[in-house]
Enzyme design. Structure first.
Site, PDB file in Angstrom:
ATOM      1  N   GLU A   1     -46.930 -28.141  11.085  1.00  0.00           N
ATOM      2  CA  GLU A   1     -48.689 -28.191  10.899  1.00  0.00           C
ATOM      3  C   GLU A   1     -48.403 -29.422  10.261  1.00  0.00           C
ATOM      4  O   GLU A   1     -49.671 -30.181  10.360  1.00  0.00           O
ATOM      5  CB  GLU A   1     -48.931 -27.181   9.809  1.00  0.00           C
ATOM      6  CG  GLU A   1     -49.719 -25.943   9.882  1.00  0.00           C
ATOM      7  CD  GLU A   1     -50.029 -25.089   9.572  1.00  0.00           C
ATOM      8  OE1 GLU A   1     -49.885 -25.163   8.166  1.00  0.00           O
ATOM      9  OE2 GLU A   1     -50.504 -23.569   8.903  1.00  0.00           O
TER      10      GLU A   1
ATOM     11  N   LYS B   1     -48.070 -13.769   3.006  1.00  0.00           N
ATOM     12  CA  LYS B   1     -47.750 -15.216   4.193  1.00  0.00           C
ATOM     13  C   LYS B   1     -46.598 -15.775   4.347  1.00  0.00           C
ATOM     14  O   LYS B   1     -45.674 -16.191   3.743  1.00  0.00           O
ATOM     15  CB  LYS B   1     -48.590 -16.214   3.786  1.00  0.00           C
ATOM     16  CG  LYS B   1     -50.187 -15.837   3.441  1.00  0.00           C
ATOM     17  CD  LYS B   1     -50.619 -16.060   5.274  1.00  0.00           C
ATOM     18  CE  LYS B   1     -51.861 -16.622   5.564  1.00  0.00           C
ATOM     19  NZ  LYS B   1     -52.656 -17.973   4.848  1.00  0.00           N
TER      20      LYS B   1
ATOM     21  N   HIS C   1     -56.758 -23.065  29.833  1.00  0.00           N
ATOM     22  CA  HIS C   1     -58.017 -22.724  29.052  1.00  0.00           C
ATOM     23  C   HIS C   1     -57.682 -21.827  27.684  1.00  0.00           C
ATOM     24  O   HIS C   1     -58.378 -20.620  27.266  1.00  0.00           O
ATOM     25  CB  HIS C   1     -59.178 -22.059  29.435  1.00  0.00           C
ATOM     26  CG  HIS C   1     -59.382 -23.095  30.822  1.00  0.00           C
ATOM     27  ND1 HIS C   1     -60.068 -24.204  30.912  1.00  0.00           N
ATOM     28  CD2 HIS C   1     -59.358 -22.645  32.116  1.00  0.00           C
ATOM     29  CE1 HIS C   1     -60.435 -24.594  31.921  1.00  0.00           C
ATOM     30  NE2 HIS C   1     -60.127 -23.499  33.012  1.00  0.00           N
TER      31      HIS C   1
ATOM     32  N   SER D   1     -47.151 -18.511   0.827  1.00  0.00           N
ATOM     33  CA  SER D   1     -48.413 -18.652   0.007  1.00  0.00           C
ATOM     34  C   SER D   1     -48.359 -18.455  -1.911  1.00  0.00           C
ATOM     35  O   SER D   1     -48.119 -17.271  -2.040  1.00  0.00           O
ATOM     36  CB  SER D   1     -49.584 -17.872   0.421  1.00  0.00           C
ATOM     37  OG  SER D   1     -50.732 -17.859  -0.558  1.00  0.00           O
TER      38      SER D   1
END
Ligand code: ARG
Length: 469
Positions: free
Chosen positions: A299, A292, A165, A286
């Site tokens: 992704e 970043k 979980h 970024s």
């Protein structure tokens, strides 16, 4: 690609019965050469075998066969060199190559299509193409699995929290986690191997749908092309694309596994987890936030999984309404197949580069395993070994966790007196049971997370990789 001489002229390969020329838009709409030319190698491979067989059974003379073979090889060289004029008015890869062959060698070229139809030809081409694709993907999977085993062996003693979980559950070996990924890929590889058996069946000889009246010998063609079997039924062979759907299914499952894996890499690379460092070359920055470092490759692979699922759905839907035998619908099978192959091959390549370069942050993983009471089960097991029934032990440990929580400390930081107040069975040796290393070492059985077991599993994985495919 060219439209010459003019899409308004009669099609030279099937125009005989037509009174008017194909509408220019229809010609373009129905043409597949813009994408199916990717099958050219396999189309030529099939034609070489078909003409060889026709010669051996006496339908073609040796001179005709030789002219056809020489012509096809010249065409292959021209395609390879980018000097082949793919023509939309010639519709598809099959007719482009055949028409070019006839232009080149004359009458013998017109005999190549004897006893054959584009229906069994295209089914053969796709099978040959997918067989190569499967072999390539299996090689890539094995390469990635080797990288995983290398890393798993190196990280057998690295402790991290195992999750259920997405909450800290029990300490595990990082190597054990990596080998979980290995197992998924191993099943993927085996699925592709199994799918290959059903791909590797010769449809050629089925002709348009009913077979042919020429004295063909399909076992010759099968042997020349390396097919393990000859299709049993001509109607089935020219029409069903279940082998292609199965290929997409194997690919979709593999992408699903890669995508789960991506999700973990993305989480672990985040500042909240910080378990790993992804090499800079797999990330981008970024344009507005200078701090970043985005995990673009995982992704993207996670995102690309969706298109492969979509292709599987496309082909299932493509097939479901088709009466026997061949229908033009099947021309739509190619783009989903090609895109799936490109997507999966690209994703596997990215992973094979990324995994060996992945840097685990062992201290942070260990720190994390110390949080979240991951050895609570070990404390319960400790009490059980001292004679307490498991349910009672569960209750005692629940209280110990509550106490530690109220003081904002870990279980092993609780003083002995406090633990003994909860159960008189607790003795000094309780702290051994609470150590991370002892916790993982205790799961010392086949499939467990003890480092000795991880090393044994890695050795079995290596033996599997070394066995013949
Ligand atoms: N381009 C076609 C395909 O991909 C080849 C078979 C065409 N057969 C036909 N009868 N029109 O399926």
């Amino acid at each position: 690609m060219s439209r010459s001489p003019s899409s308004a002229s009669h099609n030279a390969l099937w125009g005989g019965r037509f009174a008017e020329a194909t509408d220019a838009f229809v010609a373009e709409f129905t043409a597949s050469v813009s994408f199916d030319r990717r099958l050219w190698r396999h189309d030529i491979q099939g034609s070489l075998a078909h003409s060889e067989m026709l010669c051996r059974v006496g339908v073609l003379s040796a001179e005709e066969r030789d002219a056809i073979h020489a012509g096809l090889k010249r065409i292959a060289q021209r395609i390879e060199a980018g000097q082949f004029d793919w023509r939309i008015d010639r519709e598809d890869v099959h007719m482009n190559i055949e028409a070019e062959l006839t232009e080149d060698i004359g009458a013998a070229g017109k005999k190549l299509h004897t006893g054959r139809s584009r229906n069994d030809q295209v089914a053969t081409d796709i099978r040959l193409y997918l067989r190569d694709a499967v072999d390539g993907l299996r090689g890539q999977l094995r390469q990635l699995m080797t990288a995983l085993v290398d890393l798993a062996e190196r990280e057998a003693d690295t402790v991290m929290p195992g999750f259920t979980h997405l909450q800290h559950a029990q300490p595990i070996s990082f190597g054990h986690h990596l080998l979980a990924w290995f197992e998924m890929l191993k099943r993927d590889e085996a699925r592709f191997a199994d799918c290959r058996r059903r791909i590797n069946v010769l449809p050629l000889g089925s002709a348009a749908l009913a077979g042919t009246s020429y004295p063909i010998d399909r076992s010759i063609t099968a042997a020349l092309l390396g097919f393990e079997a000859v299709s049993e039924n001509s109607l089935d062979a020219v029409s069903d694309r279940d082998f292609a759907i199965e290929f997409l299914h194997c690919a979709a499952l593999t992408m699903m596994h890669l995508s789960r894996w991506c999700e973990e890499l993305i989480l672990w690379n985040s500042s909240q987890f910080a378990y790993i460092d992804l090499p800079d070359r797999f990330c981008t920055g970024s344009s507005i936030m200078p701090q970043k470092k985005n995990p673009d490759v995982p992704e993207l692979v996670r995102g690309k999984t969706g298109r492969v699922y979509g292709h599987l759905m496309s082909l299932l839907t493509l097939m479901k309404g088709q009466p026997l035998a061949y229908n033009k619908d099947n021309q739509e099978d190619k783009e989903p197949l090609f895109d799936t192959l490109d997507t999966l091959a690209g994703s596997l390549r990215a992973f094979a580069d990324l995994i060996p370069a992945l840097k685990p942050r062992r201290e942070i993983m260990r720190e994390a395993a110390l949080r979240g009471f991951t050895t609570a089960t070990d404390l319960a097991d400790y009490l059980v070994k001292k004679g307490l029934p498991f349910r009672d032990a569960h209750e005692v440990v629940g209280k110990a966790v509550a106490l530690a929580l109220s003081r904002n400390i870990s279980l092993e930081a609780l003083p002995l007196a406090d633990l003994q107040a909860l159960s008189t069975l607790v003795a000094e040796d309780v702290y051994d049971a609470l150590s991370l290393e002892n916790s993982i070492a205790a799961r010392d059985h086949w499939g467990g997370t003890a480092p000795t077991q991880v090393r044994a599993a890695a050795a079995r994985a290596r033996a599997w990789l070394a066995s013949p495919t």
